[in-house]
Design a protein around this motif. Structure first.
Motif, mmCIF file in Angstrom:
data_model
loop_
_atom_site.group_PDB
_atom_site.id
_atom_site.type_symbol
_atom_site.label_atom_id
_atom_site.label_comp_id
_atom_site.label_asym_id
_atom_site.label_seq_id
_atom_site.Cartn_x
_atom_site.Cartn_y
_atom_site.Cartn_z
ATOM 1 N N GLU A 19 0.833 -1.209 0.000
ATOM 2 C CA GLU A 19 0.000 0.000 0.000
ATOM 3 C C GLU A 19 0.871 1.264 0.000
ATOM 4 O O GLU A 19 0.583 2.218 -0.728
ATOM 5 N N GLU A 20 1.921 1.258 0.797
ATOM 6 C CA GLU A 20 2.826 2.419 0.840
ATOM 7 C C GLU A 20 3.546 2.595 -0.490
ATOM 8 O O GLU A 20 3.700 3.719 -0.973
ATOM 9 N N LEU A 21 3.980 1.505 -1.090
ATOM 10 C CA LEU A 21 4.643 1.582 -2.388
ATOM 11 C C LEU A 21 3.691 2.161 -3.431
ATOM 12 O O LEU A 21 4.091 2.995 -4.252
ATOM 13 N N ALA A 22 2.440 1.759 -3.388
ATOM 14 C CA ALA A 22 1.442 2.311 -4.310
ATOM 15 C C ALA A 22 1.291 3.820 -4.100
ATOM 16 O O ALA A 22 1.158 4.580 -5.070
ATOM 17 N N GLN A 23 1.342 4.273 -2.856
ATOM 18 C CA GLN A 23 1.265 5.709 -2.577
ATOM 19 C C GLN A 23 2.479 6.434 -3.144
ATOM 20 O O GLN A 23 2.348 7.494 -3.767
ATOM 21 N N VAL A 24 3.667 5.891 -2.929
ATOM 22 C CA VAL A 24 4.899 6.518 -3.434
ATOM 23 C C VAL A 24 4.844 6.614 -4.960
ATOM 24 O O VAL A 24 5.270 7.613 -5.537
ATOM 25 N N ARG A 25 4.290 5.610 -5.587
ATOM 26 C CA ARG A 25 4.223 5.598 -7.052
ATOM 27 C C ARG A 25 3.255 6.629 -7.623
ATOM 28 O O ARG A 25 3.202 6.813 -8.829
ATOM 29 N N THR A 26 2.528 7.323 -6.755
ATOM 30 C CA THR A 26 1.667 8.413 -7.233
ATOM 31 C C THR A 26 2.440 9.724 -7.373
ATOM 32 O O THR A 26 1.915 10.685 -7.926
ATOM 33 N N HIS A 27 3.697 9.771 -6.895
ATOM 34 C CA HIS A 27 4.391 11.059 -6.849
ATOM 35 C C HIS A 27 4.590 11.734 -8.210
ATOM 36 O O HIS A 27 4.522 12.963 -8.276
ATOM 37 N N PRO A 28 4.779 11.026 -9.329
ATOM 38 C CA PRO A 28 4.883 11.757 -10.596
ATOM 39 C C PRO A 28 3.568 12.453 -10.980
ATOM 40 O O PRO A 28 3.581 13.573 -11.486
ATOM 41 N N VAL A 29 2.449 11.804 -10.700
ATOM 42 C CA VAL A 29 1.145 12.409 -10.993
ATOM 43 C C VAL A 29 0.887 13.560 -10.025
ATOM 44 O O VAL A 29 0.409 14.625 -10.429
ATOM 45 N N LEU A 30 1.220 13.351 -8.745
ATOM 46 C CA LEU A 30 1.061 14.433 -7.761
ATOM 47 C C LEU A 30 1.885 15.652 -8.169
ATOM 48 O O LEU A 30 1.409 16.787 -8.090
ATOM 49 N N ALA A 31 3.118 15.422 -8.609
ATOM 50 C CA ALA A 31 3.984 16.533 -9.011
ATOM 51 C C ALA A 31 3.401 17.278 -10.204
ATOM 52 O O ALA A 31 3.331 18.513 -10.202
ATOM 53 N N SER A 32 2.980 16.540 -11.230
ATOM 54 C CA SER A 32 2.454 17.218 -12.417
ATOM 55 C C SER A 32 1.140 17.929 -12.115
ATOM 56 O O SER A 32 0.855 18.981 -12.692
ATOM 57 N N THR A 33 0.360 17.406 -11.181
ATOM 58 C CA THR A 33 -0.880 18.085 -10.766
ATOM 59 C C THR A 33 -0.560 19.335 -9.948
ATOM 60 O O THR A 33 -1.130 20.405 -10.190
ATOM 61 N N PHE A 34 0.367 19.202 -9.008
ATOM 62 C CA PHE A 34 0.777 20.328 -8.158
ATOM 63 C C PHE A 34 1.327 21.483 -8.994
ATOM 64 O O PHE A 34 1.083 22.657 -8.710
ATOM 65 N N LEU A 35 2.061 21.165 -10.043
ATOM 66 C CA LEU A 35 2.738 22.189 -10.863
ATOM 67 C C LEU A 35 1.912 22.665 -12.054
ATOM 68 O O LEU A 35 2.375 23.517 -12.818
ATOM 69 N N LYS A 36 0.689 22.164 -12.209
ATOM 70 C CA LYS A 36 -0.078 22.441 -13.429
ATOM 71 C C LYS A 36 -0.369 23.920 -13.684
ATOM 72 O O LYS A 36 -0.533 24.323 -14.825
#
Length: 187
Positions: free
Chosen positions: A68-85
């Protein structure tokens, strides 16, 4: 400023991002990418992991993660592109950031892109980030020697990494090693 704001939560983020950006720029130049792509790679490399600032820092410091934690970490590229949009970048930086964990063989994330479908800037950053993590280590893992890190990257050439980008990195590192040796030689 973005990286500086995360230093309290993730102290290694800024150093990792700047080291990745410096070497990614050298590699992009070696690949003879157009100047706009070199600039896009440079900017994206600095910001590629800002999505990790949105994750639990205690989880990010763990040596082993649950599924579950690994799945959360793997969201970081999407989180980054959303945060910077809402930032107005002159190049397609967000696309490069989003895909920096895609793999040449299609087994990466977030979209499972493969081969030439992965933006070249993402292929550059993915390779450099792996190299930088291997050679700098983590709080729970000692750094690898340059030789061992290169052997690992070459083993993953054609699987995780674009073979042409791996070969170009080998050439960049040889050139940097020669330059450092020349600096140490007495005049």
């Amino acid at each position: 400023r973005i990286l500086k704001s995360g230093e309290g939560r993730l102290p290694a983020l800024r150093g990792h991002s700047l080291a990745t950006a410096k070497l990614a720029r050298n590699l992009a130049l070696r690949l003879d990418l157009p100047s706009t792509e070199v600039e896009a790679v440079s900017i994206a490399a600095i910001l590629h992991d800002v999505g990790t600032m949105l994750l639990d820092p205690a989880m990010m410091a763990k040596p082993e993660l649950s599924a579950e934690e690994l799945a959360q970490v793997r969201t970081h590229p999407v989180l980054a592109s959303t945060f910077l949009k809402d930032f107005k970048f002159p190049f397609d930086v967000l696309k490069i950031i989003r895909h920096h964990h895609e793999r040449w063989d299609g087994r990466g994330y977030p979209d499972g892109l493969a081969g030439e479908n992965i933006p070249v800037g993402s292929r550059v950053i993915g390779l450099i980030e792996a190299f930088e993590v291997m050679t700098s280590g983590k709080s729970y893992r000692k750094p690898m020697s340059l030789t061992l890190a290169l052997e690992e990257l070459q083993r993953e050439s054609g699987k995780q990494f674009d073979p042409a980008v791996v070969e170009a990195l080998v050439q960049v590192l040889k050139k940097l090693r020669k330059a450092k040796a020349a600096e140490r030689e007495p005049s």
